[in-house]
Design a protein around this motif. Structure first.
Motif, PDB file in Angstrom:
ATOM      1  N   PHE A  68       0.823  -1.206   0.000  1.00 43.13           N
ATOM      2  CA  PHE A  68       0.000   0.000   0.000  1.00 43.13           C
ATOM      3  C   PHE A  68       0.858   1.257   0.000  1.00 43.13           C
ATOM      4  N   ALA A  69       2.042   1.193   0.583  1.00 45.38           N
ATOM      5  CA  ALA A  69       2.922   2.356   0.616  1.00 45.38           C
ATOM      6  C   ALA A  69       3.497   2.671  -0.763  1.00 45.38           C
ATOM      7  N   GLU A  70       3.576   1.681  -1.643  1.00 46.08           N
ATOM      8  CA  GLU A  70       4.133   1.896  -2.984  1.00 46.08           C
ATOM      9  C   GLU A  70       3.130   2.472  -3.970  1.00 46.08           C
ATOM     10  N   ILE A  71       1.860   2.365  -3.698  1.00 51.74           N
ATOM     11  CA  ILE A  71       0.841   2.751  -4.678  1.00 51.74           C
ATOM     12  C   ILE A  71       0.916   4.230  -5.066  1.00 51.74           C
TER      13      ILE A  71
END
Length: 74
Positions: free
Chosen positions: A58-61
């Motif tokens: 989710f942090a990469e999205i």
């Protein structure tokens, strides 16, 4: 097609389906167009998640979304 692009397109199509779904439910009619858009967006997201070997967190999205937008701006 690049997995990052598939993820961003899938998310965008899914988000754009929300007004269509809400409109159909408010008018008591079948949400055909919204359902098809959710299906297409979901398939794109699932393919992107399964094709990338390390997957997405989710942090990469947000970083992926901005990198795809940046590729089209430049």
């Amino acid at each position: 097609m690049d997995t990052d692009l598939m993820l961003v397109l899938g998310l965008a199509i899914s988000v754009l389906a929300i007004p269509s779904l809400l409109s159909a439910f408010a008018e008591s009619r079948a949400p055909r167009a919204g359902a098809i858009m959710v299906l297409i967006g979901g398939v794109l997201v699932v393919v992107a998640l399964t094709q990338k070997p390390s997957g997405y967190t989710f942090a990469e999205i947000p970083e992926v979304v901005f990198s795809v937008i940046g590729r089209f701006i430049n």
